[in-house]
Motif scaffolding. Sequence first.
Motif, PDB file in Angstrom:
ATOM      1  N   UNK A   1       0.837  -1.186   0.000  1.00 59.25           N
ATOM      2  CA  UNK A   1       0.000   0.000   0.000  1.00 59.25           C
ATOM      3  C   UNK A   1       0.879   1.246   0.000  1.00 59.25           C
ATOM      4  N   UNK A   2       0.524   2.198  -0.834  1.00 59.05           N
ATOM      5  CA  UNK A   2       1.222   3.481  -0.897  1.00 59.05           C
ATOM      6  C   UNK A   2       0.375   4.503  -0.152  1.00 59.05           C
ATOM      7  N   UNK A   3       0.957   5.145   0.860  1.00 55.74           N
ATOM      8  CA  UNK A   3       0.182   6.054   1.704  1.00 55.74           C
ATOM      9  C   UNK A   3       0.916   7.381   1.892  1.00 55.74           C
ATOM     10  N   UNK A   4       0.120   8.445   1.929  1.00 57.56           N
ATOM     11  CA  UNK A   4       0.629   9.792   2.204  1.00 57.56           C
ATOM     12  C   UNK A   4      -0.122  10.321   3.414  1.00 57.56           C
ATOM     13  N   UNK A   5       0.618  10.735   4.437  1.00 60.64           N
ATOM     14  CA  UNK A   5       0.030  11.322   5.634  1.00 60.64           C
ATOM     15  C   UNK A   5       0.103  12.837   5.518  1.00 60.64           C
ATOM     16  N   UNK A   6      -1.033  13.497   5.733  1.00 60.02           N
ATOM     17  CA  UNK A   6      -1.110  14.948   5.584  1.00 60.02           C
ATOM     18  C   UNK A   6      -1.579  15.625   6.859  1.00 60.02           C
ATOM     19  N   UNK A   7      -0.979  16.753   7.152  1.00 65.00           N
ATOM     20  CA  UNK A   7      -1.505  17.691   8.134  1.00 65.00           C
ATOM     21  C   UNK A   7      -1.152  19.080   7.613  1.00 65.00           C
ATOM     22  N   UNK A   8      -1.266  20.074   8.416  1.00 61.97           N
ATOM     23  CA  UNK A   8      -1.025  21.431   7.925  1.00 61.97           C
ATOM     24  C   UNK A   8       0.472  21.731   7.832  1.00 61.97           C
ATOM     25  N   UNK A   9       1.184  21.622   8.944  1.00 60.78           N
ATOM     26  CA  UNK A   9       2.583  22.051   8.987  1.00 60.78           C
ATOM     27  C   UNK A   9       3.588  20.971   8.619  1.00 60.78           C
ATOM     28  N   UNK A  11       4.975  18.973  10.595  1.00 61.46           N
ATOM     29  CA  UNK A  11       6.052  19.117  11.584  1.00 61.46           C
ATOM     30  C   UNK A  11       5.907  18.181  12.770  1.00 61.46           C
ATOM     31  N   UNK A  12       4.742  17.527  12.921  1.00 62.84           N
ATOM     32  CA  UNK A  12       4.549  16.662  14.085  1.00 62.84           C
ATOM     33  C   UNK A  12       3.722  15.430  13.719  1.00 62.84           C
ATOM     34  N   UNK A  13       2.397  15.553  13.662  1.00 63.42           N
ATOM     35  CA  UNK A  13       1.533  14.379  13.475  1.00 63.42           C
ATOM     36  C   UNK A  13       1.858  13.585  12.217  1.00 63.42           C
ATOM     37  N   UNK A  14       1.933  14.240  11.077  1.00 66.11           N
ATOM     38  CA  UNK A  14       2.193  13.497   9.840  1.00 66.11           C
ATOM     39  C   UNK A  14       3.603  12.915   9.835  1.00 66.11           C
ATOM     40  N   UNK A  15       4.537  13.610  10.461  1.00 62.01           N
ATOM     41  CA  UNK A  15       5.901  13.077  10.563  1.00 62.01           C
ATOM     42  C   UNK A  15       5.935  11.834  11.456  1.00 62.01           C
ATOM     43  N   UNK A  16       5.210  11.882  12.584  1.00 62.19           N
ATOM     44  CA  UNK A  16       5.158  10.719  13.463  1.00 62.19           C
ATOM     45  C   UNK A  16       4.462   9.560  12.757  1.00 62.19           C
ATOM     46  N   UNK A  17       3.398   9.849  12.010  1.00 64.97           N
ATOM     47  CA  UNK A  17       2.689   8.803  11.273  1.00 64.97           C
ATOM     48  C   UNK A  17       3.611   8.159  10.237  1.00 64.97           C
ATOM     49  N   UNK A  18       4.380   8.970   9.540  1.00 67.65           N
ATOM     50  CA  UNK A  18       5.329   8.434   8.559  1.00 67.65           C
ATOM     51  C   UNK A  18       6.316   7.497   9.243  1.00 67.65           C
ATOM     52  N   UNK A  19       6.868   7.931  10.360  1.00 63.23           N
ATOM     53  CA  UNK A  19       7.827   7.099  11.089  1.00 63.23           C
ATOM     54  C   UNK A  19       7.198   5.805  11.583  1.00 63.23           C
ATOM     55  N   UNK A  20       5.997   5.883  12.128  1.00 62.90           N
ATOM     56  CA  UNK A  20       5.311   4.692  12.620  1.00 62.90           C
ATOM     57  C   UNK A  20       5.009   3.722  11.480  1.00 62.90           C
ATOM     58  N   UNK A  21       4.527   4.245  10.359  1.00 59.06           N
ATOM     59  CA  UNK A  21       4.153   3.390   9.236  1.00 59.06           C
ATOM     60  C   UNK A  21       5.337   2.582   8.720  1.00 59.06           C
ATOM     61  N   UNK A  22       6.508   3.153   8.809  1.00 61.07           N
ATOM     62  CA  UNK A  22       7.710   2.451   8.339  1.00 61.07           C
ATOM     63  C   UNK A  22       8.076   1.275   9.241  1.00 61.07           C
TER      64      UNK A  22
END
Length: 138
Positions: A1-9, A11-22
Amino acid sequence: MKVLFLCVANSARSQMAEGLARTKGGFFEVVESAGSSPSGSVRPLAVEAMKEIGVDISKHYSKAMSVFDLKTFDAVVTLCAEEICPLVPAPCRHLDWAVEDPAGDFPGESHEQKLQRFRVARDAINAKMDAYIAENSK
């Protein structure tokens, strides 16, 4: 599955989601994160909260969602709660995993109190991700 995590900045939530998904045993083939209005950096408290669970996001950097062709992802996951989320164009599969933004400075708040907000966000994202994986691994 190819996934993109989005938030506004991005700088936090989407970055943590990216790290967790890996760390999810190859469930996600391609993992990226971005923001509608990228801050240009990753919050040190996000890096610290992730390091506590053995996930290194210290080399991540803030990216604009415009650098990606959203249609190439199997799913675009927004993590915004109280602010206006980036718009995800059709025909993208859009998942909404609203998580309260841990960023913010409150007068008199200790480092530990600030870090605790990032832990709460990290754990909420992880729980939503694990539930999604369990539901879609059948």
